[in-house]
Design an enzyme around this catalytic site. Structure first.
Site, PDB file in Angstrom:
ATOM      1  N   TYR A   1       0.446  11.054  15.154  1.00 19.37           N
ATOM      2  CA  TYR A   1       0.986  10.131  14.505  1.00 19.37           C
ATOM      3  C   TYR A   1       1.658   8.766  14.986  1.00 19.37           C
ATOM      4  O   TYR A   1       1.200   7.827  14.859  1.00 19.37           O
ATOM      5  CB  TYR A   1       2.276  10.528  13.586  1.00 19.37           C
ATOM      6  CG  TYR A   1       2.997   9.854  12.833  1.00 19.37           C
ATOM      7  CD1 TYR A   1       2.602   9.250  11.744  1.00 19.37           C
ATOM      8  CD2 TYR A   1       4.322   9.388  13.068  1.00 19.37           C
ATOM      9  CE1 TYR A   1       3.136   8.152  11.021  1.00 19.37           C
ATOM     10  CE2 TYR A   1       4.996   8.501  12.252  1.00 19.37           C
ATOM     11  CZ  TYR A   1       4.609   7.946  11.103  1.00 19.37           C
ATOM     12  OH  TYR A   1       5.340   6.942  10.462  1.00 19.37           O
TER      13      TYR A   1
ATOM     14  N   SER B   1       6.774   3.206  13.300  1.00 18.15           N
ATOM     15  CA  SER B   1       7.566   4.381  13.417  1.00 18.15           C
ATOM     16  C   SER B   1       8.618   4.113  14.654  1.00 18.15           C
ATOM     17  O   SER B   1       8.079   3.605  15.613  1.00 18.15           O
ATOM     18  CB  SER B   1       6.994   5.569  13.551  1.00 18.15           C
ATOM     19  OG  SER B   1       7.668   6.681  14.005  1.00 18.15           O
TER      20      SER B   1
ATOM     21  N   ILE C   1       8.876   5.062   0.163  1.00 20.43           N
ATOM     22  CA  ILE C   1       9.283   3.765   0.534  1.00 20.43           C
ATOM     23  C   ILE C   1       8.479   2.636  -0.166  1.00 20.43           C
ATOM     24  O   ILE C   1       9.105   1.643  -0.391  1.00 20.43           O
ATOM     25  CB  ILE C   1       8.879   3.486   2.298  1.00 20.43           C
ATOM     26  CG1 ILE C   1       9.928   4.539   2.660  1.00 20.43           C
ATOM     27  CG2 ILE C   1       9.173   2.236   2.606  1.00 20.43           C
ATOM     28  CD1 ILE C   1       9.328   4.580   4.284  1.00 20.43           C
ATOM     29  N   GLY C   2       7.414   2.598  -0.435  1.00 20.19           N
ATOM     30  CA  GLY C   2       6.480   1.663  -1.021  1.00 20.19           C
ATOM     31  C   GLY C   2       6.894   1.430  -2.595  1.00 20.19           C
ATOM     32  O   GLY C   2       6.930   0.392  -2.924  1.00 20.19           O
TER      33      GLY C   2
ATOM     34  N   THR D   1       0.914  -1.049   0.014  1.00 17.76           N
ATOM     35  CA  THR D   1      -0.047  -0.039  -0.018  1.00 17.76           C
ATOM     36  C   THR D   1       0.888   1.418  -0.060  1.00 17.76           C
ATOM     37  O   THR D   1       2.018   1.237   0.580  1.00 17.76           O
ATOM     38  CB  THR D   1      -0.957  -0.148   1.117  1.00 17.76           C
ATOM     39  OG1 THR D   1      -0.307   0.109   2.468  1.00 17.76           O
ATOM     40  CG2 THR D   1      -1.805  -1.284   1.236  1.00 17.76           C
ATOM     41  N   GLY D   2       0.368   2.241  -0.392  1.00 21.86           N
ATOM     42  CA  GLY D   2       1.251   3.695  -0.597  1.00 21.86           C
ATOM     43  C   GLY D   2       2.291   3.219  -1.555  1.00 21.86           C
ATOM     44  O   GLY D   2       3.593   3.594  -1.158  1.00 21.86           O
TER      45      GLY D   2
ATOM     46  N   SER E   1       3.114   4.074  -4.640  1.00 17.87           N
ATOM     47  CA  SER E   1       3.254   5.028  -5.865  1.00 17.87           C
ATOM     48  C   SER E   1       4.473   5.913  -5.694  1.00 17.87           C
ATOM     49  O   SER E   1       4.966   6.777  -6.688  1.00 17.87           O
ATOM     50  CB  SER E   1       2.116   5.732  -6.190  1.00 17.87           C
ATOM     51  OG  SER E   1       1.795   6.677  -5.249  1.00 17.87           O
ATOM     52  N   SER E   2       5.105   5.923  -4.771  1.00 20.73           N
ATOM     53  CA  SER E   2       6.249   6.606  -4.033  1.00 20.73           C
ATOM     54  C   SER E   2       7.005   6.283  -2.945  1.00 20.73           C
ATOM     55  O   SER E   2       6.373   5.556  -2.117  1.00 20.73           O
ATOM     56  CB  SER E   2       5.762   8.231  -3.996  1.00 20.73           C
ATOM     57  OG  SER E   2       4.719   8.347  -3.155  1.00 20.73           O
TER      58      SER E   2
END
Length: 661
Positions: free
Chosen positions: A529, A516, A390-391, A384-385, A387-388
C-alpha cells in the site's frame, strides 16, 4: 492653542489629534481632501469633540499652498501655534514616483504653507529611515552623515527632512520614530508592515509544528520597534516643551532587539515554536553586491526567490533590511521626556496584544473567501471512490457547498444508495459507474466527463485499496503488490492524465491525491500500500513542478487511519483511535480551500523528520510496533481471533494516533 495637522486621518495622526484635543481649549484644523468629506463625522466621533474644535480644511498635499482656499488661509494666518506634518507614505513597497511626490514635494508644499500662514512652530514627522543604512550609531544631531540612501523610501524620508531644515522659516522640530507597530495595550494597527510581514510565516509554523519543537532561524541586525501610543505621547509632550526648537528626536527603543529575537518574541506570543538556533545573516555579507545583483538577474534564481517569498508571505523588499546596520542614540529624547513618565516599553511586554490584534483583524486570510462554498460553487468536482467512506462524506460537503458534484465507483447499488442519501438532504449529485483499476474504463470515463461536463475543476483521487500483510507473509503473494499499484497508482494516473489537458486549456484546475500517513512513517505491514501511494506522491511532485506556471495546483493529503469499510476486516482497528470519515472529509475541504502542497498530521510530519534525521531510531520504533501488533486474521489465513490488546499496545496506539499498525 490652535493647531494645523496634515495626515490627521492616518494611523499616528488620528491618535495624535485625539491626544492634542484632550488639552483644554485646543482647536485643531486638519487637512482633508474634498473626496474625504464624508469621513469627517466618524473622525469627530473618534476624537470625541464637536466640529467647533476639530475643523476640516479642504485641500491636497500635492498642490501649491496645499490647495487651501484664500478664505481658509486668511483664517489660519497668524493663528496657528503648532503645525504638525504627518502626511507621508510609510510603505517600503510603494513606487518611486509616488513616494517622491508625496514625501518630498508634499513636504515642500507644507513648509511653504507654514511660511505663508506664519505658523509659530513646525513639527515634522520624519523616520529613522532618514539615516539610510548608516553603519554604526546615528545620533539625533546627525543628518548629513546618512548613507546607503539607494532605496526610495530612505531617500525620500531623508530629502523631506532636508527640506524642513533648509526651507522652513519658522522654528522647527523633527521626530524620527522607529518602526511603528500597534498600540501597546490594545494592539490596534491599521495595516501590515515591518515585523507584521513575518506573522503569516509564524502562524504557518505554529500550524505545522508543536510549540516545543526547536527550529532554526536567522539572527540579523537590530531593528527598532516602537508602539504607536509611545510615539504619540512622546510627540505631544516634546512639542509643548520650551527650548527644543531646531532639534531632532529619536522616538526609538533604547534596547532594540535583533531580528531573531524579535521573531522569537512574537513566536512566544503566538504559541509557536521558537528558533532555538539562529544563524547570523551577516555571514552572507561577504558576497559583493555586484555578485548578488548578477545572480538575481538570472531567471531561475529570480523565479525561485519570488516563489519562496510569495509562499512565505514576505515582500522581497523586506530581506534588504535583515542585516540593518544602524543603531540610534536617543539621549535628547530621554532628556526631553524626563519626569513625564513616558518611556518606550520593551517589545516582550506588548507582543501578545500586537499578535492577537493582527490575528483577529489584519491576517490577510480574513479578507479572502475561505469558505468551501466560495471555492467550489458552480464548479465541477469529481470524487473517485465516492459511494462510501471518505469519498461519500466529501461528496456531502461539496454538494452542500453548491458544487456540480460527481462521484464514481464500481458498485452501482452503492452509488444509487449514496445518491439517495445526498438527495434526501436536498442536494444534487451525479453518479457514474467505473472501475479505476481498468485502464480502458478510465479512458471511457474521461471521454464521458469531457463530453458531458467539459472536464472537471477539482479532481479528488480518493479510490484506493489497502492490504495489511507483513512481507514475510507475502513471498507467494506478488499479486498483492500488483493490484495495489494498479488501482492506487496507475488508475489515478490514467484518470488524472486524461483530465489534465482540459485543465491546462482552461489554465486552472486542482488535483487532490489521497495518500497515506504511512508514506511519511513507512509503516510496517503496509509495504504494498505504502509503495503504491509513494509512487503517486513522487509523480505528483514532478507534475506540480512542470505545471506550476499553467494554473494547475496539486495537493497530497497524507491521510491518517480513518474508520471506513476498507479497514473493517482488521479487527485490531476496532479499538484504535482513528479519524471519522467526516473528519477526513474536512481535510479534503481544507485542501480545496487553501490548495496547499501537502496536508499531514503532526505525527506524520514528526515521523518523516525522524526518518530523515535519525533513521535507525525510526526503524527501531517501527520494528517495536511491528512485533507488538499481530497480523490480521485474513493476513494469517486463519479465523483465530486476535489476542486482547495489552496496556503497552493501547498506550502505543494513543501515542501514535492515526498511524497504521
Amino acid at each position: 492653542m490652535q493647531y494645523f495637522i496634515t495626515g490627521a486621518t492616518g494611523f499616528i495622526g488620528k491618535r495624535l489629534v485625539r491626544k492634542i484635543l484632550a488639552r483644554k481649549g485646543s482647536v485643531v484644523y486638519f487637512l482633508m481632501r474634498e473626496a474625504g468629506r464624508d469621513k469627517v463625522p466618524a473622525l469627530l466621533e473618534y476624537w470625541g469633540v464637536s466640529k467647533t474644535r476639530a475643523i476640516p480644511v479642504y485641500g491636497d498635499l500635492r498642490q501649491a499652498d496645499l490647495g487651501v482656499s484664500d478664505a481658509d488661509c486668511a483664517t489660519l494666518k497668524g493663528n496657528i501655534d503648532h503645525l504638525f506634518h504627518l502626511a507621508a507614505i510609510y510603505d517600503m513597497k510603494a513606487g518611486d514616483e509616488e513616494q517622491m511626490q508625496t514625501n518630498v514635494e508634499g513636504t515642500r508644499n507644507v513648509v511653504n504653507f507654514a511660511n505663508k500662514i506664519g505658523a509659530k512652530c513646525f513639527h515634522h514627522t520624519s523616520s529613522i529611515a532618514a539615516a539610510g543604512m548608516y553603519e554604526g550609531i546615528f545620533r539625533e544631531d546627525m543628518f548629513d552623515e546618512a548613507e546607503g540612501l539607494d532605496h526610495p523610501y530612505f531617500a525620500t524620508k531623508h530629502e523631506s527632512e532636508k527640506i524642513v531644515r533648509t526651507e522652513c522659516k519658522t522654528p522647527w522640530r523633527v521626530y524620527r520614530p522607529g518602526m511603528v507597530v500597534g498600540d501597546s495595550k490594545t494592539g490596534e494597527m491599521d495595516k501590515v508592515d515591518g515585523p507584521y510581514y513575518f506573522f503569516k510565516l509564524i502562524q504557518r509554523i505554529r500550524q505545522m509544528l508543536p510549540p516545543w519543537m526547536p527550529t532554526i532561524g536567522i539572527e540579523g541586525g537590530r531593528i527598532n520597534i516602537v508602539p504607536v501610543d509611545y510615539v504619540v505621547n512622546a510627540m505631544d509632550h516634546i512639542a509643548h516643551k520650551d527650548g527644543l526648537d531646531g532639534r531632532a528626536f529619536h522616538l526609538t527603543d533604547p534596547e532594540p532587539m535583533r531580528v531573531g529575537e524579535v521573531l522569537n518574541t512574537f513566536c512566544k506570543a503566538a504559541h509557536a515554536p521558537t528558533m532555538s538556533m539562529r544563524v547570523n545573516a551577516a555571514l552572507l555579507g561577504f558576497v559583493p553586491k555586484s555578485v548578488k545583483k548578477g545572480l538575481m538577474s538570472l531567471t531561475p534564481v529570480r523565479r525561485i526567490t519570488e516563489a519562496i517569498m510569495k509562499d512565505l508571505g514576505l515582500p522581497s523588499e523586506v530581506m534588504q533590511f535583515v542585516n540593518y546596520p544602524t543603531r540610534f542614540d536617543n539621549r535628547e529624547t530621554e532628556r526631553a521626556l524626563k519626569g513625564s513618565g513616558i518611556s518606550c516599553p520593551s517589545l516582550d511586554s506588548y507582543a501578545a496584544p500586537i499578535w492577537d490584534y493582527w490575528e483577529r483583524n489584519l491576517d490577510p486570510d480574513l479578507l479572502i473567501d475561505r469558505s468551501l462554498k466560495g471555492q467550489v460553487k458552480g464548479k465541477v468536482v469529481l470524487i473517485t471512490g465516492g459511494s462510501s467512506g471518505i469519498g461519500l462524506a466529501t461528496a456531502h460537503k461539496v454538494a452542500e457547498a453548491g458544487a456540480i458534484t460527481i462521484i464514481c465507483g464500481r458498485d452501482e447499488d452503492k452509488l444509487a444508495a449514496a445518491k439517495k442519501e445526498i438527495n434526501e438532504r436536498g442536494f444534487e449529485v451525479i453518479t457514474y459507474s467505473m472501475d479505476a483499476a481498468d485502464m480502458d474504463d478510465c479512458d471511457r470515463f474521461v471521454k464521458l466527463l469531457i463530453e458531458n461536463h467539459g472536464g472537471v475543476d477539482v479532481l479528488v483521487n480518493n479510490a484506493g485499496r489497502s492490504i495489511r500483510r507483513a512481507i514475510e507473509a507475502s513471498f507467494d503473494r506478488f499479486h498483492d503488490f500488483e493490484r495495489t499499484m494498479q488501482l492506487n497508482y496507475f488508475g489515478c494516473l490514467r484518470l488524472t492524465m486524461g483530465l489534465l489537458p482540459s485543465m491546462i486549456a482552461k489554465r486552472g484546475g486542482h488535483v487532490i491525491n489521497i495518500s497515506s500517513i504511512g508514506v511519511l512513517t513507512n509503516a510496517p505491514r503496509f509495504s504494498a500500500y505504502v509503495a503504491s501511494k509513494a509512487a503517486l506522491e513522487a509523480w505528483t511532485r514532478c507534475a506540480a513542478s512542470e505545471m506550476s506556471d499553467v494554473g494547475i495546483k496539486f495537493t497530497t493529503i497524507n491521510m491518517p487511519l480513518v474508520r471506513t469499510p476498507m479497514i473493517a476486516p482488521t479487527k485490531l482497528y476496532q479499538n484504535v483511535p482513528t479519524l471519522t470519515p467526516d473528519e477526513a472529509a474536512d481535510l479534503i475541504a481544507e485542501a480545496i480551500v487553501y490548495k496547499p502542497v501537502r496536508i499531514a498530521t503532526r505525527v506524520g510530519i514528526f515521523g518523516q523528520v525522524l526518518h530523515a534525521l535519525m533513521p535507525r531510531v525510526a526503524h527501531t520504533v517501527l520494528n517495536t510496533t511491528f512485533r507488538m501488533f499481530p497480523d490480521s486474521e485474513a493476513a494469517r489465513g486463519d479465523s483465530k481471533k486476535a489476542p486482547q490488546l495489552s496496556a503497552d499496545q493501547i498506550a502505543m496506539q494513543q501515542l501514535l494516533r492515526g498511524v497504521h499498525f
